[in-house]
Design a protein around this motif. Structure first.
Motif, PDB file in Angstrom:
ATOM      1  N   TYR A  20       0.884  -1.370  -0.043  1.00  0.00           N
ATOM      2  CA  TYR A  20      -0.014   0.139   0.062  1.00  0.00           C
ATOM      3  C   TYR A  20       0.848   1.193  -0.052  1.00  0.00           C
ATOM      4  N   PHE A  21       0.375   2.189  -0.737  1.00  0.00           N
ATOM      5  CA  PHE A  21       1.429   3.356  -0.887  1.00  0.00           C
ATOM      6  C   PHE A  21       0.426   4.688  -1.462  1.00  0.00           C
ATOM      7  N   THR A  22       1.123   5.815  -1.357  1.00  0.00           N
ATOM      8  CA  THR A  22       0.402   6.994  -1.976  1.00  0.00           C
ATOM      9  C   THR A  22       0.791   6.653  -3.353  1.00  0.00           C
ATOM     10  N   ALA A  23      -0.354   6.454  -4.192  1.00  0.00           N
ATOM     11  CA  ALA A  23      -0.285   6.428  -5.825  1.00  0.00           C
ATOM     12  C   ALA A  23       0.446   7.620  -6.555  1.00  0.00           C
ATOM     13  N   PRO A  24       1.414   7.378  -7.311  1.00  0.00           N
ATOM     14  CA  PRO A  24       2.253   8.671  -7.881  1.00  0.00           C
ATOM     15  C   PRO A  24       1.268   8.888  -9.101  1.00  0.00           C
ATOM     16  N   ASP A  25       1.723  10.089  -9.570  1.00  0.00           N
ATOM     17  CA  ASP A  25       1.070  10.649 -10.918  1.00  0.00           C
ATOM     18  C   ASP A  25       1.992  10.186 -11.914  1.00  0.00           C
ATOM     19  N   GLU A  26       1.513   8.758 -12.256  1.00  0.00           N
ATOM     20  CA  GLU A  26       2.337   8.148 -13.538  1.00  0.00           C
ATOM     21  C   GLU A  26       1.306   7.445 -14.310  1.00  0.00           C
ATOM     22  N   PRO A  27       1.577   7.268 -15.586  1.00  0.00           N
ATOM     23  CA  PRO A  27       0.739   6.665 -16.459  1.00  0.00           C
ATOM     24  C   PRO A  27       0.069   5.398 -16.305  1.00  0.00           C
ATOM     25  N   TYR A  28       0.589   4.674 -15.490  1.00  0.00           N
ATOM     26  CA  TYR A  28       0.016   3.217 -14.967  1.00  0.00           C
ATOM     27  C   TYR A  28      -1.090   3.384 -14.016  1.00  0.00           C
ATOM     28  N   VAL A  29      -1.249   4.826 -13.495  1.00  0.00           N
ATOM     29  CA  VAL A  29      -2.227   4.890 -12.259  1.00  0.00           C
ATOM     30  C   VAL A  29      -3.237   5.683 -12.753  1.00  0.00           C
ATOM     31  N   PRO A  30      -4.682   5.213 -12.372  1.00  0.00           N
ATOM     32  CA  PRO A  30      -5.516   6.268 -12.988  1.00  0.00           C
ATOM     33  C   PRO A  30      -5.597   7.528 -12.023  1.00  0.00           C
ATOM     34  N   GLY A  31      -6.177   8.528 -13.033  1.00  0.00           N
ATOM     35  CA  GLY A  31      -5.907   9.884 -12.625  1.00  0.00           C
ATOM     36  C   GLY A  31      -6.411  10.324 -11.243  1.00  0.00           C
ATOM     37  N   ASP A  32      -7.862   9.631 -10.830  1.00  0.00           N
ATOM     38  CA  ASP A  32      -8.426   9.919  -9.758  1.00  0.00           C
ATOM     39  C   ASP A  32      -7.741   9.174  -8.486  1.00  0.00           C
ATOM     40  N   LEU A  33      -6.686   8.288  -8.727  1.00  0.00           N
ATOM     41  CA  LEU A  33      -5.897   7.632  -7.692  1.00  0.00           C
ATOM     42  C   LEU A  33      -4.843   8.503  -7.226  1.00  0.00           C
ATOM     43  N   ALA A  34      -4.160   9.099  -8.115  1.00  0.00           N
ATOM     44  CA  ALA A  34      -2.814   9.591  -7.962  1.00  0.00           C
ATOM     45  C   ALA A  34      -2.956  10.633  -6.752  1.00  0.00           C
ATOM     46  N   GLY A  35      -1.956  10.567  -5.675  1.00  0.00           N
ATOM     47  CA  GLY A  35      -2.083  11.147  -4.500  1.00  0.00           C
ATOM     48  C   GLY A  35      -3.086  10.488  -3.301  1.00  0.00           C
ATOM     49  N   SER A  36      -3.323   9.456  -3.623  1.00  0.00           N
ATOM     50  CA  SER A  36      -4.373   8.824  -2.644  1.00  0.00           C
ATOM     51  C   SER A  36      -3.735   7.279  -2.194  1.00  0.00           C
ATOM     52  N   LEU A  37      -4.374   6.931  -1.236  1.00  0.00           N
ATOM     53  CA  LEU A  37      -3.811   5.492  -0.746  1.00  0.00           C
ATOM     54  C   LEU A  37      -4.431   4.680  -1.990  1.00  0.00           C
ATOM     55  N   ALA A  38      -3.369   3.859  -2.379  1.00  0.00           N
ATOM     56  CA  ALA A  38      -3.660   2.513  -3.353  1.00  0.00           C
ATOM     57  C   ALA A  38      -3.020   1.405  -2.971  1.00  0.00           C
ATOM     58  N   CYS A  39      -3.121   0.299  -3.662  1.00  0.00           N
ATOM     59  CA  CYS A  39      -2.074  -0.947  -3.402  1.00  0.00           C
ATOM     60  C   CYS A  39      -1.719  -1.295  -4.728  1.00  0.00           C
TER      61      CYS A  39
END
Length: 463
Positions: free
Chosen positions: A250-269
């Motif tokens: 689990y981490f703070t999702a980065p602003d990267e192409p493989y991360v959905p835009g609404d998840l960037a900066g939020s908790l994700a796994c």
């Protein structure tokens, strides 16, 4: 240790033969040189000896003993406890000893004691060779390997220390010693997990392995989908071939192409799966995960050196890490792991990690002093945050996770993943028999416990 003030005459005498740089407080370069990865560590050595040769290291250690100062040995400076520095003593800084030479014919590398993973990977990559390294490029090879060395390739090639063929070190009395399986074999055994207790290692000789292709898969899920994803990851790794490695976090999702835009900066796994082979084979192996339709993904072949730097931890944050090995990971333990992730500080670079072991880690035939290699899983709360007001919260999160997972812990621990957590944790890391043998070896090579700034193993006579 005494806090004797710096003897200017003695310092000038040292300068006459020292080929590196000697820094005292207030001199240009001193502040940068004393700064460590963990911003919670703020110590000011009386002298920083930036060594360029083995003779420099021996001279610096001799000077520190002459001054009756506490001596710290710095490699990468990445350790959470900050044991590579000292308040008012001597820091022996090895970072200029970072040369790496590769022999493709014998598939070996000679690595300077101050080299980082970036130095090692840059030298081996052109030859399509690799060995198990730390999971970030800024980690120092020395401290990592001497603590055992768990990394992305460990299920394939074993722990980093399993690939140690020889080492050169300066002991507390200034002696230069070479050790391998034939020369000084007890010391060689102790360097496989015993840390920096026995001297300042100035070079390592490592076994390398052919690595024609490496595939990395980064699969991202929303937090509510974490338990299902972790269970699938657990089932995949339980019977996975040695070529498969990685981790789930689990981490703070980065602003990267493989991360959905609404998840960037939020908790994700994130499931990070490594495969020492081509992409098509990797896709077949990880199909149980991709069929869960992750919210984002990237699956691609890449150079190992690129993978090593993808998740580099940013410096300058406050840090608290800990770890436990797990003898089992049933659904109940998965739920505890996932539920606890909600207590992380988000956004921050913190990671809430589950690493698989097994494969070559478990099957290595050597009897080195690291009994934790037989556990199938490692849980590693890795806290980084910027505001001192969050100290208690971050530390509580990490400790709570380990407490709640206690029913499934093996009792052992990988010391590279923790700070100073007491003597009982040291015993747990080695087991009573190995620990006793390590204290006896310590008494032969460092009877005065000069090298005590580490996960310290005191000489047998001091127990």
């Amino acid at each position: 240790m005494s806090s004797r003030t710096l003897d200017g005459t003695a310092l000038e005498s040292l300068r006459t033969t020292f080929t590196g740089t000697l820094l005292t407080p207030g001199e240009p370069g001193y502040e940068d040189s004393r700064t460590l990865f963990n911003a919670m560590i703020d110590r000011r050595p009386a002298l920083i000896a930036q060594c360029r040769t083995e003779d420099d290291v021996a001279a610096a250690i001799g000077f520190g003993r002459q001054m009756d100062w506490e001596i710290a040995v710095r490699g990468g400076g990445h350790g959470v406890a900050g044991t590579c520095t000292t308040q008012g003593g001597l820091m022996v800084d090895l970072r200029h000893l970072n040369t790496v030479s590769v022999d493709p014919a014998t598939r070996t590398a000679r690595v300077g004691g101050g080299a980082t993973m970036a130095d090692l990977d840059a030298a081996t990559q052109p030859h399509r060779l690799a060995t198990t390294g730390g999971r970030v490029s800024t980690t120092g090879v020395g401290g990592f390997l001497l603590g055992g060395g768990s990394g992305w390739l460990d299920r394939t090639y074993g722990l980093a220390c399993d690939n140690l063929l020889g080492a050169d070190l300066i002991t507390a009395d200034g002696s230069k010693i070479h050790t391998d399986a034939a020369d000084e074999p007890d010391l060689f055994w102790a360097l496989h997990g015993g840390g920096g207790n026995f001297g300042a290692v100035t070079s390592f000789t490592l076994q390398l392995h052919p690595l024609a292709a490496l595939t990395a898969a980064l699969l991202v899920w929303r937090p509510q989908d974490g338990p299902e994803a972790v269970r699938a990851y657990r089932d995949l790794l339980t019977d996975a071939p040695r070529e498969v490695g990685g981790g789930f976090l689990y981490f703070t999702a980065p602003d990267e192409p493989y991360v959905p835009g609404d998840l960037a900066g939020s908790l994700a796994c994130l499931a990070l799966v490594t495969y020492t082979g081509p992409e098509q084979e990797a896709r077949e192996v990880i199909e149980p995960l991709t069929r869960l339709h992750p919210a984002g993904q990237m699956i691609t072949e890449m150079p190992y050196a690129q993978l090593q730097s993808m998740l580099d931890d940013p410096p300058g944050y406050r840090n608290y890490w800990s770890a436990e090995h797990l003898h089992a990971l049933p659904d109940e333990a998965v739920d505890v792991f996932c539920d606890n992730a909600s207590e992380m500080i988000v956004p921050s670079p913190s990671q809430h990690v589950l690493f698989p072991q097994g494969g070559a880690v478990r099957d290595d035939p050597h009897h080195y002093p690291i009994p934790w290699r037989h556990a199938p899983w490692t849980v590693h709360p890795f806290g980084l945050w910027s505001d001192p007001a969050d100290d208690d919260r971050a530390i509580h999160w990490a400790r709570t996770l380990l407490t709640e997972l206690h029913p499934w812990t093996s009792g052992s621990v990988y010391l590279n993943f923790i700070g100073q957590e007491g003597h009982d944790r040291l015993l747990a890391a080695y087991g009573p028999h190995n620990y006793q043998r390590l204290t006896e070896i310590k008494a032969r090579y460092d009877p005065d416990n000069t090298f005590h700034l580490n996960h310290n193993i005191p000489p047998a006579s001091h127990n």
